[in-house]
Write an enzyme that holds these catalytic residues in place. Structure first.
Site, PDB file in Angstrom:
ATOM      1  N   SER A 189       2.038  -6.014  -0.999  1.00 36.79           N
ATOM      2  CA  SER A 189       1.897  -5.193  -1.286  1.00 36.79           C
ATOM      3  C   SER A 189       2.757  -3.890  -1.584  1.00 36.79           C
ATOM      4  O   SER A 189       3.421  -3.886  -1.648  1.00 36.79           O
ATOM      5  CB  SER A 189       0.443  -4.749  -1.167  1.00 36.79           C
ATOM      6  OG  SER A 189      -0.394  -3.923  -2.099  1.00 36.79           O
ATOM      7  N   ASN A 190       1.942  -2.700  -2.253  1.00 30.02           N
ATOM      8  CA  ASN A 190       2.489  -1.260  -2.660  1.00 30.02           C
ATOM      9  C   ASN A 190       1.956  -0.268  -2.276  1.00 30.02           C
ATOM     10  O   ASN A 190       0.815  -0.768  -1.730  1.00 30.02           O
ATOM     11  CB  ASN A 190       3.712  -1.736  -3.535  1.00 30.02           C
ATOM     12  CG  ASN A 190       2.761  -1.447  -5.039  1.00 30.02           C
ATOM     13  OD1 ASN A 190       2.056  -0.987  -5.249  1.00 30.02           O
ATOM     14  ND2 ASN A 190       2.841  -2.451  -5.783  1.00 30.02           N
ATOM     15  N   TYR A 191       2.421   1.053  -2.443  1.00 33.45           N
ATOM     16  CA  TYR A 191       1.455   1.726  -1.532  1.00 33.45           C
ATOM     17  C   TYR A 191       0.744   2.731  -2.862  1.00 33.45           C
ATOM     18  O   TYR A 191       0.130   3.847  -3.147  1.00 33.45           O
ATOM     19  CB  TYR A 191       2.310   3.092  -1.129  1.00 33.45           C
ATOM     20  CG  TYR A 191       3.366   3.043  -0.048  1.00 33.45           C
ATOM     21  CD1 TYR A 191       2.323   3.209   0.931  1.00 33.45           C
ATOM     22  CD2 TYR A 191       4.477   3.048  -0.037  1.00 33.45           C
ATOM     23  CE1 TYR A 191       3.166   2.742   1.899  1.00 33.45           C
ATOM     24  CE2 TYR A 191       5.359   2.458   1.242  1.00 33.45           C
ATOM     25  CZ  TYR A 191       4.246   2.343   1.774  1.00 33.45           C
ATOM     26  OH  TYR A 191       5.072   1.888   3.566  1.00 33.45           O
TER      27      TYR A 191
END
Ligand code: CTP
Length: 421
Positions: free
Chosen positions: A224-226
């Site tokens: 995923s990402n932030y």
């Protein structure tokens, strides 16, 4: 514009721009409105109550009591009397008091008591205007329902050049008078019409994507990402506040949720699920804003069972490209639909953002650069520059994400009148 019979409270605070309030009072009186001026104690250092009471035809209120008679001024009555409550100029200090409910003068006390629409016209030095505390306080006022009449750029009392000059009285007058006339029109409509025509997005169907996506490796792990989802949620909330007929928020896994009840949330996990949810709704929407940080790659064959550490081999996953949702919708877009994208860049910002706009057939792209402090994922603020397909460029200061959302909707409304047809 005729404002006969309307009651306007004009709150004046202690800034150089207070001299312009005299013209503001005159404009309202000339339009037939009854004006009650409320001054903070400091405002009297900049303009005399005599000038303002002469122009408004009413004694100016400043203290809770009239010193010689002991007469008490009811902030509640004043707040309820108002059809519109205008604070111009609004200093950093008064904005901070309003945002935090510090009711230590007649102006802020009346503000807390009013049910009328409040307009705030900030005026202060350039550096004060962009200080994080002022940015935060203004964002709070916006989320409390105040309308901010953004200050203009120009030479300031400090002789610095920048944003912070109170908007001209004519502009403030026009904003308030337009609001009052629109409210009047809505009040004259049937109840069914009211919910549909109460804002500039009345009758429009809005689709927003937000948050990250999760691409599964196995049942307990993912890529995923932030992204926090805050920017997209703010955009969806703002669309609901502006009276959109429907707002659909296709939301990846994140902690935030919209504060407006009218936002319909469709929870999704992966990029593919997000695409499918968007395709289900895109054809009916008038404006789609792609705010999600969709993972660029997904796992070709995720493991059905939890991958164990004891396994002899270190697992290897083949990644494949996720579908590009914005580009897919861009291909499908009809003439009367508006498609807006975001670009988060670390370098060659202008080139990358405008190339993305073209590649994905977007009408507008909102660029945030990770090189700007306070912009991007894990903050409550953002600093954006918006480019349109026909070559316009608008750069905004660092602001709370809810204020950025308002700027983006202002631009969409101004540019396309929310419909290109
Ligand atoms: N976007 C999308 N689907 C994807 C990737 C991006 O809908 N699979 C949308 C984003 O929501 C955003 C715009 O496309 O509105 C640009 O996203 P960004 O991540 O900046 O660009 P990418 O196309 O992914 O390019 P890169 O990662 O190479 O910068």
């Amino acid at each position: 514009m005729d404002l006969s019979g309307k009651h306007i409270v004009i709150g004046i605070t202690g800034g150089i721009a207070a001299y312009k309030s005299a013209s503001l009072v005159r404009l309202f009186v000339k339009a037939g409105a009854e004006v009650q001026v409320v001054m903070t104690p400091n405002a009297k250092e900049f303009i005399t109550p005599v000038t303002l009471s002469t122009l408004s035809g009413k004694p100016v209120i400043s203290e809770f009591f009239t010193a010689n008679t002991g007469e008490w001024h009811s902030h509640v009555d004043l707040g309820l009397w108002a059809d519109a409550f205008v604070v111009a100029p609004a200093t950093a200090s008064t904005i901070a008091k309003m945002a935090n409910g510090v009711a230590d003068n007649m102006l802020v006390t009346s503000y807390l008591s009013t049910r009328a629409q409040v307009f705030v016209a900030p005026a202060m030095d350039f550096d004060m205007m962009r200080h994080p505390s002022t940015v935060r306080n203004i964002a709070t006022l916006i989320s409390d329902g105040c309308r901010i009449i953004e200050p203009a750029e120009g030479e300031l009392a400090s002789h610095l050049i920048g944003k912070g000059r109170m908007e001209e009285p004519e502009t403030i007058f026009k904003a308030v008078a337009t609001f009052i006339n629109q409210t009047e029109e809505i009040n004259n409509n049937s109840p069914e019409d009211i919910s549909r025509s109460s804002g500039e997005l009345a009758g429009k169907h809005i689709l927003v994507t937000a948050g990250p996506t999760r691409e599964r490796l196995d049942p307990v792990r993912y890529i995923s990402n932030y992204s926090t989802g805050k920017m997209g949620v703010a955009i969806a909330d703002e669309a609901a506040r502006r009276g959109a007929e429907t707002v659909t928020l296709v939301l990846g896994p994140c902690e935030v949720s919209p504060s407006e009840d009218r936002v319909n949330v469709v929870d999704v996990e992966s990029g593919r699920e997000m695409l499918s949810a968007c395709l289900d709704r895109f054809d009916e929407c008038d404006v789609a804003i792609m705010c999600a940080a969709v993972a660029d790659y997904t796992v070709e064959t995720p493991s059905e069972t939890k991958i164990k550490r004891e396994n002899a081999d270190i697992p290897e996953f083949r990644l494949v490209k996720n579908p590009d949702i914005a580009a897919t919708l861009g291909k499908r877009k009809a003439q009367n639909q508006i498609l807006v994208g975001f670009a988060l860049e670390t370098d060659h910002e202008f080139e990358n953002a405008t190339a993305k706009m073209k590649r994905k057939n977007l009408d507008m792209i909102v660029l945030n650069s990770l090189r700007d402090k306070g912009a991007g994922f894990a903050t409550d603020t953002n600093k954006v520059t918006v480019f349109t397909a026909d070559g316009d460029e608008t750069a905004f200061d660092l602001k709370e994400k809810i204020a950025v959302a308002a700027d983006i909707w202002d631009l969409i409304a101004a540019k396309y009148k929310c419909s290109k047809s």
